[in-house]
Design a protein around this motif. Structure first.
Motif, PDB file in Angstrom:
ATOM      1  N   VAL A  99       0.824  -1.210   0.000  1.00 11.84           N
ATOM      2  CA  VAL A  99       0.000   0.000   0.000  1.00 11.84           C
ATOM      3  C   VAL A  99       0.860   1.263   0.000  1.00 11.84           C
ATOM      4  O   VAL A  99       2.039   1.224   0.331  1.00 11.84           O
ATOM      5  CB  VAL A  99      -0.956   0.006   1.219  1.00 11.84           C
ATOM      6  N   HIS A 100       0.229   2.364  -0.375  1.00  4.44           N
ATOM      7  CA  HIS A 100       0.932   3.652  -0.395  1.00  4.44           C
ATOM      8  C   HIS A 100       1.160   4.192   1.011  1.00  4.44           C
ATOM      9  O   HIS A 100       2.204   4.728   1.307  1.00  4.44           O
ATOM     10  CB  HIS A 100       0.134   4.686  -1.208  1.00  4.44           C
ATOM     11  N   ASP A 101       0.141   4.056   1.881  1.00  2.00           N
ATOM     12  CA  ASP A 101       0.236   4.595   3.242  1.00  2.00           C
ATOM     13  C   ASP A 101      -0.168   3.510   4.230  1.00  2.00           C
ATOM     14  O   ASP A 101      -1.352   3.341   4.534  1.00  2.00           O
ATOM     15  CB  ASP A 101      -0.677   5.812   3.381  1.00  2.00           C
ATOM     16  N   ALA A 102       0.810   2.787   4.742  1.00  2.96           N
ATOM     17  CA  ALA A 102       0.537   1.662   5.643  1.00  2.96           C
ATOM     18  C   ALA A 102       0.008   2.113   7.000  1.00  2.96           C
ATOM     19  O   ALA A 102      -0.499   1.287   7.764  1.00  2.96           O
ATOM     20  CB  ALA A 102       1.797   0.823   5.821  1.00  2.96           C
ATOM     21  N   ASP A 103       0.107   3.394   7.304  1.00  4.15           N
ATOM     22  CA  ASP A 103      -0.412   3.903   8.574  1.00  4.15           C
ATOM     23  C   ASP A 103      -1.909   4.181   8.526  1.00  4.15           C
ATOM     24  O   ASP A 103      -2.528   4.437   9.557  1.00  4.15           O
ATOM     25  CB  ASP A 103       0.319   5.187   8.971  1.00  4.15           C
ATOM     26  N   ALA A 104      -2.496   4.140   7.336  1.00  4.16           N
ATOM     27  CA  ALA A 104      -3.916   4.424   7.190  1.00  4.16           C
ATOM     28  C   ALA A 104      -4.742   3.372   7.921  1.00  4.16           C
ATOM     29  O   ALA A 104      -4.382   2.197   7.984  1.00  4.16           O
ATOM     30  CB  ALA A 104      -4.295   4.464   5.713  1.00  4.16           C
TER      31      ALA A 104
END
Length: 167
Positions: A100-105
Motif C-alpha cells: 500500500v501507499h500509506d501503511a499507517d492508514a
C-alpha cells in the motif's frame, strides 16, 4: 520507531544489518547478550554469515542493545510467529501480498479481509507488517482458495493499494 532504532547504530552499517535481521526474524536478545528464538540460542557466526559481517559485529550489536534503556525492552520482548507463506504450495493454499501507499492508514486490513469474506474465501492467516519496523510493509493473506480475477482487480482498484501479488 524503526528509524529511531537504526539511528542508535548510525556509525555502523554492519550493526544496522544485524538489527534489521533481528527485527525481521523476530529474534530477541537474552540477558547474556545471546541472540535467541524462544529458548533456542542462535550462534553469532550464523547471524554474521547471514548479514555478511564478522561475528564480533553481532557481539557489539547485542552489547549495545543490552546497554540501552530503550532498546533492551524491545529486543528482549520481540518474538516471531510461524508463517504459512512458505508452506502454502505444499498445503495447497494461496498467498496474497498487498503493498500500500500509506501503511499507517486505518481500515486497510478490515476492507481487504471484508472483500475476501464477501466472496466466501476463508483466510487461514493474516500478517500485517508494521510500518515502524520495515521499509515497505506488506499485508499478507494466506487463503484456502485462489482469489478470482475480479477480486484481484477490486483489490488493485482500492485507492491505497500500490500492488497485489498472488502466489
Amino acid at each position: 520507531m524503526f528509524d529511531e532504532i537504526l539511528e542508535k547504530f548510525e556509525g555502523s552499517p554492519g550493526q544496522q544489518s544485524v538489527v534489521r535481521l533481528l527485527l525481521e526474524r523476530g529474534f530477541s536478545v537474552n540477558d547474556e547478550g545471546r541472540v535467541v528464538s524462544g529458548g533456542i540460542e542462535i550462534p553469532d557466526t550464523g547471524i554474521a554469515r547471514e548479514v555478511g559481517v564478522d561475528r564480533r559485529v553481532v557481539d557489539a550489536t547485542t552489547e549495545t542493545i543490552l546497554a540501552d534503556e530503550q532498546l533492551r525492552p524491545i529486543f528482549q520482548n520481540i518474538s516471531q510467529i510461524p508463517s504459512l507463506m512458505d508452506l502454502a504450495p505444499v498445503l495447497d493454499l494461496s498467498v496474497l501480498r498487498i503493498s500500500v501507499h500509506d501503511a499507517d492508514a486505518s481500515g486497510i486490513v478490515a476492507e481487504v479481509t471484508g472483500l475476501l469474506a464477501d466472496r466466501g474465501i476463508a483466510i487461514r492467516q493474516t500478517i500485517s507488517e508494521d510500518p515502524e519496523f520495515t521499509d515497505e510493509p506488506t499485508l499478507i493473506l494466506v487463503t484456502d482458495a485462489t482469489p478470482p480475477g475480479d477480486l484481484l482487480t477490486a483489490l488493485t482498484d482500492l485507492s491505497y493499494v500500490r500492488s497485489v501479488e498472488l502466489s
